[in-house]
Design a protein around this motif. Structure first.
Motif, mmCIF file in Angstrom:
data_model
loop_
_atom_site.group_PDB
_atom_site.id
_atom_site.type_symbol
_atom_site.label_atom_id
_atom_site.label_comp_id
_atom_site.label_asym_id
_atom_site.label_seq_id
_atom_site.Cartn_x
_atom_site.Cartn_y
_atom_site.Cartn_z
ATOM 1 N N ALA A 74 -0.003 -5.720 2.090
ATOM 2 C CA ALA A 74 -1.310 -6.203 1.642
ATOM 3 C C ALA A 74 -1.973 -7.074 2.703
ATOM 4 O O ALA A 74 -3.193 -6.989 2.920
ATOM 5 N N ASP A 75 -1.196 -7.924 3.385
ATOM 6 C CA ASP A 75 -1.778 -8.795 4.410
ATOM 7 C C ASP A 75 -2.353 -7.990 5.571
ATOM 8 O O ASP A 75 -3.394 -8.343 6.133
ATOM 9 N N GLU A 76 -1.677 -6.903 5.939
ATOM 10 C CA GLU A 76 -2.189 -6.058 7.024
ATOM 11 C C GLU A 76 -3.486 -5.371 6.598
ATOM 12 O O GLU A 76 -4.431 -5.258 7.385
ATOM 13 N N ILE A 77 -3.531 -4.909 5.343
ATOM 14 C CA ILE A 77 -4.760 -4.277 4.840
ATOM 15 C C ILE A 77 -5.906 -5.279 4.849
ATOM 16 O O ILE A 77 -7.037 -4.953 5.246
ATOM 17 N N ALA A 78 -5.630 -6.513 4.438
ATOM 18 C CA ALA A 78 -6.661 -7.550 4.449
ATOM 19 C C ALA A 78 -7.150 -7.812 5.872
ATOM 20 O O ALA A 78 -8.348 -8.008 6.105
ATOM 21 N N GLU A 79 -6.229 -7.794 6.827
ATOM 22 C CA GLU A 79 -6.595 -8.017 8.229
ATOM 23 C C GLU A 79 -7.461 -6.879 8.756
ATOM 24 O O GLU A 79 -8.458 -7.095 9.455
ATOM 25 N N LEU A 80 -7.100 -5.638 8.417
ATOM 26 C CA LEU A 80 -7.841 -4.472 8.911
ATOM 27 C C LEU A 80 -9.228 -4.360 8.284
ATOM 28 O O LEU A 80 -10.180 -3.923 8.932
ATOM 29 N N THR A 81 -9.351 -4.752 7.027
ATOM 30 C CA THR A 81 -10.612 -4.544 6.297
ATOM 31 C C THR A 81 -11.490 -5.782 6.226
ATOM 32 O O THR A 81 -12.704 -5.664 6.006
ATOM 33 N N GLY A 82 -10.883 -6.963 6.362
ATOM 34 C CA GLY A 82 -11.640 -8.192 6.150
ATOM 35 C C GLY A 82 -11.834 -8.508 4.681
ATOM 36 O O GLY A 82 -12.630 -9.384 4.324
ATOM 37 N N ILE A 83 -11.114 -7.799 3.803
ATOM 38 C CA ILE A 83 -11.216 -8.008 2.358
ATOM 39 C C ILE A 83 -10.160 -9.020 1.926
ATOM 40 O O ILE A 83 -9.006 -8.948 2.352
ATOM 41 N N ASP A 84 -10.542 -9.951 1.069
ATOM 42 C CA ASP A 84 -9.632 -10.995 0.614
ATOM 43 C C ASP A 84 -8.397 -10.384 -0.057
ATOM 44 O O ASP A 84 -8.495 -9.396 -0.790
ATOM 45 N N THR A 85 -7.245 -11.011 0.174
ATOM 46 C CA THR A 85 -5.989 -10.472 -0.366
ATOM 47 C C THR A 85 -5.964 -10.469 -1.893
ATOM 48 O O THR A 85 -5.215 -9.694 -2.494
ATOM 49 N N TRP A 86 -6.770 -11.320 -2.549
ATOM 50 C CA TRP A 86 -6.810 -11.318 -4.021
ATOM 51 C C TRP A 86 -7.143 -9.916 -4.523
ATOM 52 O O TRP A 86 -6.506 -9.410 -5.452
ATOM 53 N N TYR A 87 -8.143 -9.282 -3.892
ATOM 54 C CA TYR A 87 -8.539 -7.932 -4.299
ATOM 55 C C TYR A 87 -7.446 -6.914 -3.971
ATOM 56 O O TYR A 87 -7.200 -5.980 -4.742
ATOM 57 N N ILE A 88 -6.800 -7.092 -2.829
ATOM 58 C CA ILE A 88 -5.756 -6.145 -2.426
ATOM 59 C C ILE A 88 -4.610 -6.168 -3.442
ATOM 60 O O ILE A 88 -4.092 -5.117 -3.845
ATOM 61 N N TYR A 89 -4.219 -7.364 -3.879
ATOM 62 C CA TYR A 89 -3.123 -7.462 -4.849
ATOM 63 C C TYR A 89 -3.531 -6.901 -6.214
ATOM 64 O O TYR A 89 -2.702 -6.346 -6.942
ATOM 65 N N LYS A 90 -4.802 -7.033 -6.568
ATOM 66 C CA LYS A 90 -5.278 -6.437 -7.823
ATOM 67 C C LYS A 90 -5.204 -4.911 -7.751
ATOM 68 O O LYS A 90 -4.815 -4.239 -8.715
ATOM 69 N N ILE A 91 -5.586 -4.365 -6.599
ATOM 70 C CA ILE A 91 -5.478 -2.915 -6.409
ATOM 71 C C ILE A 91 -4.013 -2.494 -6.438
ATOM 72 O O ILE A 91 -3.660 -1.433 -6.974
ATOM 73 N N ALA A 92 -3.149 -3.345 -5.891
ATOM 74 C CA ALA A 92 -1.707 -3.048 -5.909
ATOM 75 C C ALA A 92 -1.177 -2.956 -7.338
ATOM 76 O O ALA A 92 -0.260 -2.170 -7.617
ATOM 77 N N ASN A 93 -1.748 -3.732 -8.257
ATOM 78 C CA ASN A 93 -1.337 -3.640 -9.664
ATOM 79 C C ASN A 93 -1.604 -2.241 -10.223
ATOM 80 O O ASN A 93 -0.803 -1.694 -10.989
ATOM 81 N N ILE A 94 -2.748 -1.671 -9.841
ATOM 82 C CA ILE A 94 -3.103 -0.326 -10.308
ATOM 83 C C ILE A 94 -2.162 0.707 -9.697
ATOM 84 O O ILE A 94 -1.682 1.624 -10.378
ATOM 85 N N VAL A 95 -1.879 0.558 -8.406
ATOM 86 C CA VAL A 95 -0.977 1.488 -7.716
ATOM 87 C C VAL A 95 0.417 1.443 -8.348
ATOM 88 O O VAL A 95 1.055 2.483 -8.566
ATOM 89 N N GLU A 96 0.892 0.249 -8.660
ATOM 90 C CA GLU A 96 2.214 0.110 -9.274
ATOM 91 C C GLU A 96 2.244 0.746 -10.665
ATOM 92 O O GLU A 96 3.228 1.394 -11.047
ATOM 93 N N MET A 97 1.166 0.593 -11.428
ATOM 94 C CA MET A 97 1.126 1.206 -12.758
ATOM 95 C C MET A 97 1.148 2.731 -12.647
ATOM 96 O O MET A 97 1.805 3.405 -13.457
ATOM 97 N N GLU A 98 0.467 3.277 -11.654
ATOM 98 C CA GLU A 98 0.526 4.732 -11.472
ATOM 99 C C GLU A 98 1.964 5.173 -11.211
ATOM 100 O O GLU A 98 2.437 6.178 -11.763
ATOM 101 N N ARG A 99 2.689 4.412 -10.380
ATOM 102 C CA ARG A 99 4.086 4.763 -10.086
ATOM 103 C C ARG A 99 4.924 4.761 -11.366
ATOM 104 O O ARG A 99 5.727 5.680 -11.602
ATOM 105 N N ARG A 100 4.717 3.769 -12.210
ATOM 106 C CA ARG A 100 5.487 3.680 -13.454
ATOM 107 C C ARG A 100 5.140 4.831 -14.404
ATOM 108 O O ARG A 100 6.018 5.386 -15.071
ATOM 109 N N LEU A 101 3.858 5.194 -14.449
ATOM 110 C CA LEU A 101 3.454 6.304 -15.320
ATOM 111 C C LEU A 101 4.055 7.621 -14.847
ATOM 112 O O LEU A 101 4.494 8.451 -15.654
ATOM 113 N N ARG A 102 4.077 7.829 -13.541
ATOM 114 C CA ARG A 102 4.626 9.083 -13.010
ATOM 115 C C ARG A 102 6.138 9.169 -13.229
ATOM 116 O O ARG A 102 6.707 10.263 -13.196
#
Length: 731
Positions: free
Chosen positions: A128-156
């Motif tokens: 997440a920190d590398e993504i924030a560095e590459l995009t300039g987007i705050d890590t708060w948003y990156i971790y929120k997106i990570a919650n969605i990605v993790e839920m997809e993994r659990r559903l699959r």
């Protein structure tokens, strides 16, 4: 109207807060919801445009989603964009993961919908920190997106749905996962997921948009649906009608459809049809204003969400025929699930939209149509084109605003097109039609009660066939068709509406050549041109639509009737070439205009000139200034250029005629320089001269891209030079 009252001298403590009806406007909002607004871009419509976003606005529209957490609101917003996304993850295109290096490159450059690349990078293990560095987007948003990605993994990882998976599904819904996303993760149908949820009581709550976080009772009519609540804030309406809105503005859908939604809402209220509930999610629209509908659901226009609202409100019916193609596509799906439609039936919509069924209907009525075929195999496409002869129009089945549609003039061009579209996801078949050259394009906006038809207008396009209706200059009344042809068009319109059992608005498009009218297509919904028609003719078509969808009869002097036009109306497209750096200014069967303007006048040329001048950056060339005419080759174009040059010369303009020599770019380079230096006041470009056209866009020089439009504009300029005054009259 707080701002208006403050401008008149009122103080905030003197004004009542419209949300509570009790407290004053002098307060700090306290929210129990979160809003996500996402722009809609359409760069793929503009060849040559750089799909990069920055400090200059390039989006076409926007959506606004409301939820109880960021994850829910984000996924709702992505569904609202109408780009084929079912949410952030678990989409139809998520088949092959992209290489990590490619994802990193996508993260570095701010492009439309980069959020999908962020999700892909998280799946690929990029921190997440590398993504924030590459995009300039705050890590708060990156971790929120990570919650969605993790839920997809659990559903699959689930094998099936049963009582033990209820809490996981409940949490997935809280994070904004649609039934379709969950179904795709498990390899089952959407309907099975919905039935499972309802059996276990996993259903959403209807909440009021409350800016006081329940500190005071909220009296607003704004509602949203969320899985972040346990109870409803409102009771169902006692008697109501649900009207589906137009959703996101994009190429092909703009405020014209919102006009239809608002006008129909008002008409239904005047007829005491009960409470009118609008479902829409576009913050730019009038239909989402405070005082339009009795209730507004700021919500998705998806099958799942409309069913949620329908099952809660239990309305008299749902209107899907005034909100454009998104709502219209839902009609058959809703009808098959027991929803009562007010307006055309789902079966009628399906018959009109399905090319095979509609073609068979036309054949049974004896109504001509250009030769066509819907084909799945490329070799069948090639064989059909050889049979009917080039040119042909090729497009994927079920498109709006001409997406991926093209006029193909040779087998080489056909193979190039097939190579391009084969890369598109979800492409099942192609529709190939014979392209009728040198034909006039005409369309009819009408209202039907199933037996009678009120024709708002027979609209003639000024440009010849081959220019998308959204990019064409539209004229009311017809300026070149004989009364015999017009009668034939009206008769065909009546026959089609009766055969479909159409009840509500309809738009039918025709080609006219050698005294015969050929039907291209029919849409049983409001069209882009209905506001224009209503204002030119002084007949509000939505008033008649309201009567028809409620089961009433149209009171007309004959079975098919068109009120006479006592003035001329012209609608001109507004392009945004200057906003889209690198885009190629051109006309074709794919729509590219981003807006429109219109004018009425005492004559065709009065209305045409006022309408054309209202579009940016058009202006009349100054007397004695230079006008550049660029030929595209061919005897017809050369004759037209010669005619325009002679007439403009007679009007006192310095006419520069340019006939580019293949392989020699010097003349075009000189013309481009003259445009850049402000030495040219208008350009008529009929050839394929990208750099010159681009220079006109960059330096805001009026650019005319069609010969027929140029011919009529020159006639209008001549009339003004001879003393014609542009009329100013009350509507």
């Amino acid at each position: 109207y707080i701002a208006a009252k403050l401008a008149l001298g009122y103080k905030l403590p003197e004004l009542i807060n419209g949300v509570t009806g009790i407290t004053t406007a002098h307060f700090e909002p306290s929210l129990d919801y979160i809003v996500v607004k996402v722009p809609r871009w359409d760069f793929d419509k503009f060849p040559g445009a750089e799909p990069v976003i920055g400090t200059e606005m390039r989006s076409i529209g926007e959506v606004m989603a409301i939820g109880r957490c960021f994850e829910e609101a984000l996924q709702k917003a992505l569904r609202m964009l109408d780009i084929g996304a079912d949410g952030l993850v678990a989409n139809a295109w998520d088949r092959e993961p992209k290489p990590v290096d490619e994802l990193r490159r996508e993260l570095e450059v701010p492009r439309p919908y980069r959020v999908f690349a962020i999700a892909g990078a998280l799946k690929a293990g990029v921190p997440a920190d590398e993504i924030a560095e590459l995009t300039g987007i705050d890590t708060w948003y990156i971790y929120k997106i990570a919650n969605i990605v993790e839920m997809e993994r659990r559903l699959r990882s689930l094998k099936r749905l049963d009582d033990s998976t209820a809490e996981l599904i409940r949490e997935a819904k809280r994070l904004g996962f649609s039934d379709r996303q969950i179904a795709r993760c498990l390899g089952i149908s959407d309907d099975k997921v919905r039935a499972y949820r309802k059996r276990l009581g996993i259903t959403p709550a209807v909440k009021i948009i409350d800016t006081l976080a329940a500190e005071w009772p909220s009296k607003t009519k704004y509602l949203y649906v969320t899985y972040g609540g346990s109870s409803h804030d409102v009771e169902p309406s006692s008697k109501s009608i649900v009207v589906l809105g137009a959703g996101v503005f994009r190429i092909g859908v703009s405020v014209e459809f919102d006009w239809s939604v608002v006008q129909l809402t008002w008409a239904l209220k005047r007829m005491n049809a009960g409470e009118v509930i609008v479902v829409n999610y576009n913050p730019e629209t009038v239909s989402t204003d405070w005082d339009i509908a009795d209730r507004l659901y700021f919500e998705e226009l998806t099958l799942e969400r409309v069913l949620d609202i329908y099952e809660f409100e239990k309305p008299e019916g749902v209107v899907a025929c005034v909100g454009g193609q998104i709502a219209n596509n839902l009609a058959p799906l809703l009808e098959r699930r027991g929803v009562r439609l007010l307006g055309p039936s789902g079966l009628a919509v399906e018959t009109a939209e399905d090319r095979r069924k509609f073609s068979a209907l036309l054949d049974s009525l004896g109504i001509p149509q250009p030769p066509w075929a819907e084909l799945e195999k490329w070799e069948e496409v090639v064989e059909f084109c050889r049979k009917v002869g080039y040119p042909v129009i090729v497009r994927p089945s079920f498109v709006l605003s001409g997406t991926a549609m093209r006029v193909v003039r040779s087998e080489r061009e056909l193979f190039e097109y097939l190579s391009e579209v084969s890369k598109k996801p979800r492409l099942r078949s192609l529709v190939v039609s014979k392209f009728v050259e040198k034909a006039r394009e005409v369309e009819v906006d009408c209202v039907s009660d199933g037996e009678h038809v009120l024709i708002g207008a027979v609209i003639e396009h000024l440009e010849p066939v081959g220019v998308h209706s959204g990019d064409a200059t539209m004229v009311i009344p017809s300026f070149s068709l004989s009364e015999e042809v017009l009668d034939k068009i009206r008769r065909y319109t009546l026959d089609i509406c009766r055969a479909l059992g159409a009840r509500g608005p309809a738009n039918i498009q025709f080609l006219v050549k050698d005294g015969e009218a050929y039907v291209i297509e029919c849409n049983l919904r409001a069209s882009r041109s209905m506001p224009f028609v209503s204002k030119v003719k002084g007949v509000n078509l939505m008033e008649h639509v309201a009567r028809a969808i409620l089961g009433g009869k149209l009171e007309l002097p004959s079975a098919v009737y068109e009120p006479p036009a006592d003035r001329w109306g012209v609608k001109t497209p507004q392009f945004s070439w200057s906003r889209l750096r690198g885009a190629h200014p051109l006309l074709g069967v794919e729509m590219r205009s981003t807006g429109e303007v219109a004018a009425v006048g005492r004559s065709l040329y009065d209305a045409l000139l006022k309408s054309w001048l209202a579009a940016q950056p058009n202006r009349l060339p100054e007397p004695g200034s230079s006008v550049l005419l660029v030929s595209g080759g061919g005897d017809h174009q050369q004759d037209l250029i010669a005619e325009l040059a002679r007439e403009l010369g007679e009007l006192g303009y310095k006419v520069l005629v340019l006939e580019p020599i293949p392989g020699d770019g010097r003349l075009l380079a000189e013309a481009e320089k003259a445009v850049a230096e402000g030495k040219v006041s208008m350009v008529v470009a009929l050839g394929d001269d990208y750099r010159l056209r681009r220079a006109c866009a960059d330096y805001m020089v009026p650019l005319v891209l069609d010969g027929e439009l140029a011919r009529h504009l020159v006639q209008a300029i001549r009339l003004v030079a001879n003393g014609m005054e542009l009329s100013v009259e009350p509507l």
